[in-house]
Scaffold this motif. Structure first.
Motif: not given
Length: 345
Positions: A160, A203-204, A207, A210-211, A235
């Motif tokens: 990230l 959640e991590q 992310r 989604a990136r 989600h």
């Protein structure tokens, strides 16, 4: 010198108009090209509509300059392909859910991922979101690196970071060379106690997904109370509920829909907008198939049936290995799911 007074007639509402005609006021010059561009037709044609596609004997005749109007079935096929090829702004997620094991969650995950990957140009992740021996990795192609979700988790912060490159995710996923999607594996060799994810860990990982991906397809586990299962639902953009042509599978799907209806408003919306995929586990069970379709069609957005295909029962899951009617049925299922992806990312 005497100046005679000027008298205006009541019939002339615009005194001085004659003078204006004799001495017109010069207009400000238009920017170069503005006048001509407004009058002519552009040389650039609208290319937003896909080119008409011909297959089989129509394709052969098209090479000879003979165009045959496509059949209604071909028109429907082309519309489904258009739907599954669409790219939305922001990552979308599809959760494959049913609390009973052995109902086709893994094969549904693989086949939908294959359709979206093939026709949408990749950037699709099939995520084995399973605490207990998820088998998506066993039925899909292995990548260059023997890694699972447990390897990805400690690397999430690096992936990230602004310095991360788009190919860095390759170390943690397994690319499907023909079907053009990636698999994020769980580790089937570990016990559930070693594979559980907290909501914060999920959640991590989300992310990261989604990136690097435009679409995530979750292959879920059977524990509907697990943190990672509930986080997945929270989600999800679209739910797909698989069932076999068996009363036990269908009952489990119906109970899940009822539980989601009662959970909260967002889960209720997901349940009512869900797609039920009924895979025929035997060559012909028309009575059970009819009863299952009738039982779900008033409670969900669509019910799609998948014909019996021995390739789906065991071994590697590859789209090209399916029979032609089975491939078309999975395209229809993916298009039905795609129709619900236009909402929240």
């Amino acid at each position: 010198m005497r100046t005679e007074p000027v008298h205006f007639s009541d019939e002339d509402p615009n005194p001085g108009s004659a003078a204006a005609e004799d001495h017109p006021v010069a207009e400000a010059p238009r920017p170069v090209g503005q006048a001509s561009a407004a009058r002519r037709t552009s040389f650039i044609t609208d290319s937003t509509d896909p080119k008409e596609h011909f297959s089989g004997w129509r394709a052969l005749l098209a090479r000879w300059g003979l165009t045959i109007k496509p059949s209604p079935a071909q028109v429907e096929h082309d519309e489904r392909i258009r739907l599954v090829s669409r790219h939305w702004a922001g990552c979308r997620t599809i959760a494959i859910v049913n609390g009973k094991g052995g109902v086709g969650k893994t094969l549904t995950t693989a086949m939908l991922s294959a359709v979206f990957g093939r026709y949408g140009g990749g950037n699709v992740l099939a995520w084995d979101n399973n605490d207990t021996r998820g088998t998506l990795g066993w039925r899909t192609e292995a990548g260059l690196y023997d890694t699972t979700i447990r390897d990805l988790l400690p690397a999430a912060s690096d992936l990230l970071s602004p310095a991360a490159g788009v190919s860095d995710i390759t170390r943690y996923v397994h690319h499907q060379s023909a079907d053009r999607y990636d698999v994020l594996r769980s580790n089937p060799e570990l016990l559930a106690t070693d594979q559980r994810l907290t909501s914060a860990e999920f959640e991590q990982l989300m992310r990261v997904a989604a990136r690097y991906y435009r679409l995530v397809v979750f292959d879920s586990g059977n524990d509907e109370s697990a943190d990672r299962w509930l986080s997945m639902v929270d989600h999800s953009t679209q739910l797909v509920i698989p069932t076999l042509t068996a009363p036990e599978s269908a009952e489990s799907a119906a109970l899940l829909l009822e539980a989601l209806e009662a959970r909260d408003e967002r889960s209720r919306d997901l349940a009512r907008n869900a797609i039920v995929v009924v895979t025929q586990s035997e060559p012909a069970r028309p009575a059970e198939l009819r009863d299952i379709i009738l039982g779900f069609e008033d409670s969900v957005r669509d019910v799609v049936t998948i014909p019996f295909d021995p390739v789906l029962k065991r071994g590697p899951l590859r789209f090209d290995d399916l029979r032609s009617p089975t491939r078309e049925a999975w395209i229809r299922a993916a298009a039905a799911a795609a129709a619900g992806l236009g909402g929240r990312p």
